[in-house]
Scaffold this motif. Structure first.
Motif, PDB file in Angstrom:
ATOM      1  N   ASP A 117       0.638  -1.502   0.261  1.00 30.01           N
ATOM      2  CA  ASP A 117      -0.142  -0.131   0.171  1.00 30.01           C
ATOM      3  C   ASP A 117       1.188   1.531  -0.256  1.00 30.01           C
ATOM      4  OD1 ASP A 117       0.947  -0.413   2.586  1.00 30.01           O
ATOM      5  OD2 ASP A 117      -0.874  -0.301   3.660  1.00 30.01           O
ATOM      6  N   ASP A 119       2.890   2.297   2.615  1.00 31.22           N
ATOM      7  CA  ASP A 119       3.512   2.940   3.918  1.00 31.22           C
ATOM      8  C   ASP A 119       4.274   2.691   4.098  1.00 31.22           C
ATOM      9  OD1 ASP A 119       0.931   4.434   3.060  1.00 31.22           O
ATOM     10  OD2 ASP A 119      -0.672   3.214   5.176  1.00 31.22           O
ATOM     11  N   ARG A 224      -1.371   6.151   9.780  1.00 31.75           N
ATOM     12  CA  ARG A 224      -0.541   6.269   8.650  1.00 31.75           C
ATOM     13  C   ARG A 224       0.290   6.494   8.050  1.00 31.75           C
ATOM     14  NH1 ARG A 224      -4.402   5.498   3.113  1.00 31.75           N
ATOM     15  NH2 ARG A 224      -2.183   4.760   2.321  1.00 31.75           N
ATOM     16  N   ASP A 462      -7.864   9.039   7.221  1.00 28.11           N
ATOM     17  CA  ASP A 462      -8.902   9.172   6.282  1.00 28.11           C
ATOM     18  C   ASP A 462      -7.613  10.898   5.662  1.00 28.11           C
ATOM     19  OD1 ASP A 462      -8.669  10.581   8.513  1.00 28.11           O
ATOM     20  OD2 ASP A 462     -10.719  11.107   7.983  1.00 28.11           O
ATOM     21  N   ALA A 465      -5.291   9.702   3.153  1.00 30.04           N
ATOM     22  CA  ALA A 465      -6.132   9.298   1.662  1.00 30.04           C
ATOM     23  C   ALA A 465      -6.070  10.706   0.901  1.00 30.04           C
ATOM     24  CB  ALA A 465      -7.044   8.468   2.382  1.00 30.04           C
ATOM     25  N   SER A 469      -4.414  12.305  -2.909  1.00 27.75           N
ATOM     26  CA  SER A 469      -5.462  12.708  -3.858  1.00 27.75           C
ATOM     27  C   SER A 469      -4.824  14.616  -4.326  1.00 27.75           C
ATOM     28  CB  SER A 469      -6.511  12.375  -3.597  1.00 27.75           C
ATOM     29  OG  SER A 469      -6.853  11.197  -3.534  1.00 27.75           O
TER      30      SER A 469
END
Length: 481
Positions: A117, A119, A224, A462, A465, A469
């Motif tokens: 992922d 991370d 994260r 969140d 994430a 983006s």
């Protein structure tokens, strides 16, 4: 994915003592040291490819080098103590450092340089001793602990050091010296300075609760963690954009990456522009032409991150955001401290702006807010910070208390890759779980040098994430892993 390394088998563990008796007297903790008693131990380490010697020989070599290093850095072999009046100090009593060897033969170097992922692999967290240990515990635990993790095709050398005893400058000077001694150098090239004669040494007493202070954030909150890499070319592009000029070739930015050396707001003749502007504003004469301040590469990078995280958090426009930066005070106080002064000589500078302004203004404006506070943090400001602490002695409140805070630590100027233990430079530098929370950022130099920077970014899931983006932020990222 390989299994969690926190359960790796312990091969051996012992106490390593200095190879010579300490002659350093007990060292009183300063007003920069004492607030760190509620922080975790610093956890940093280096990943190497396989050394050209058997594991047993490697461990023996590192123990010998550590013993020699402890003689050069006696506080790291000591313990914390509190006297009858409440003063906390380092007893340089040669009590020794912890040394452990664990086996991770099922883990390869390539497993640790990325995950599915993107991370940072969780395996790194188990490569460090003193996991989530609070610095106050240095009263009855070693101030320094070293762990060697044997991998299938490499080795990880992780160090945990009491944060009330060292800051990043002192930590990496020790780590570099440890590496020097491992490869056969008889005398370290950068001897630490243990003086305690400065305005940082105070008569004020920090009153601590029974059993000692606790960390001021939730260590178990989900986060994260990623490494965002910024190439030299990318940083040049960002800095040019922030300074509203075209990118020109031949820009030497290596010296611009520090958090203090070039964080000055100057015009071409070397004078600070804000005072000149203020004088002209109250003058009857027409003001001189305004010369745009040069924003440093690091401040440009911080501004980019500030905007990206603020946008990702989806904060109300009226919400106050805080971007906190640690600055080195060694050169800011008078008389100046030695560059290799051993201990904490840092202060934290908060810059507070409403979220609506962070996102409604441009990158340059955000960088100017950071620049202004760094420039203003001179010797008088350091003294005021000391006096404020003396009026109300307290531990440092580390964390993201209102959901809108960012804390920048470490530095791309630290010599993290100048660590050759005898078989070459590290392939990566990583940290453990210590002092990590939503909004904690650490700046590392890139492995290839030449002005590259790695940002270790820790965010709520969140928020991470959303940051991934964010087109403004990601256009400057060279590698995210």
């Amino acid at each position: 994915m390989v299994s969690q390394s926190s359960n790796l088998p312990l091969v051996s563990r012992c106490t390593v003592f200095p190879d010579r008796e300490s002659t350093v007297p007990d060292l009183k903790l300063s007003v920069s040291d004492l607030p760190m008693l509620s922080c975790h131990y610093i956890q940093k380490g280096c990943l190497f490819t396989r050394p050209p010697l058997p594991a047993a020989e490697l461990v023996s070599q590192l123990k010998t080098a550590l013993s020699q290093a402890l003689s050069q850095f006696p506080p790291l072999a000591g313990r914390l103590a509190t006297d009858a009046e409440g003063y906390v100090y380092i007893a340089c009593n040669d009590a020794g450092a912890d040394f452990s060897h664990v086996y991770g033969g099922g883990i390869r170097v390539r497993d640790l340089l990325g995950s599915a992922d993107g991370d940072v692999p969780a395996e790194f967290k188990g490569f460090f001793p003193c996991d989530l240990t609070v610095s106050y515990e240095g009263h009855f635990r070693p101030i320094l602990a070293v762990r060697v993790t044997e991998l299938a095709d490499g080795v990880f050398i992780g160090c945990a050091v009491n944060h009330a005893v060292t800051d990043g400058t002192s930590f990496w000077n020790f780590f570099n010296s440890f590496a020097e001694l491992s490869r056969g150098v008889r005398k370290v090239s950068r001897a630490p300075d243990f003086s305690r004669e400065s305005l940082l040494i105070s008569a004020a007493v920090l009153r601590l609760p029974e059993g000692g202070p606790k960390v001021t954030f939730d260590s178990g909150a989900p986060v994260r963690e990623r490494i965002f890499r910024f190439s030299r070319e990318s940083i040049q592009k960002l800095k040019a954009a922030v300074n509203n000029r075209k990118l020109e070739g031949g820009i030497d930015i290596a010296e611009l990456m520090g958090k203090h050396s070039n964080d000055t707001l100057k015009n071409p003749d070397g004078k600070l522009t804000p005072l000149a502007w203020l004088r002209s504003a109250v003058s009857r004469e027409a003001p001189p032409p305004v010369v745009a301040a040069e924003i440093s590469s690091f401040q440009s990078l911080c501004a980019l991150l500030w905007r990206g995280i603020t946008r990702a958090r989806k904060l109300p426009a009226s919400k106050t955001t805080t971007f906190r930066m640690a600055v080195n005070c060694r050169h800011r106080v008078e008389p100046k401290l030695e560059p290799l002064y051993f201990g904490n000589a840092i202060q934290s500078i908060p810059t507070q702006v409403a979220a609506g302004e962070v996102l409604g203004r441009d990158l340059r404006w955000c960088a100017e807010q950071l620049n202004r506070n760094v420039v203003a943090h001179d010797g008088d400001t350091v003294r005021r910070y000391v006096e404020s602490w003396e009026r109300d002695p307290r531990c440092f409140p580390l964390g993201n208390f209102d959901g809108a805070m960012i804390t920048m630590g470490s530095s791309p100027r630290f010599p993290m890759y100048d660590n050759d233990f005898g078989w070459g430079r590290p392939v990566a530098v990583r940290s453990g779980r210590a002092n990590k929370f939503d909004g904690k950022i650490s700046a590392f130099p890139g492995r290839d040098g030449n002005g590259t920077v790695d940002l270790e970014v820790v965010l709520a899931p969140d928020t991470m994430a959303a940051l991934l983006s964010d087109s403004e932020f990601m256009q400057y990222v060279s590698i995210s892993s």
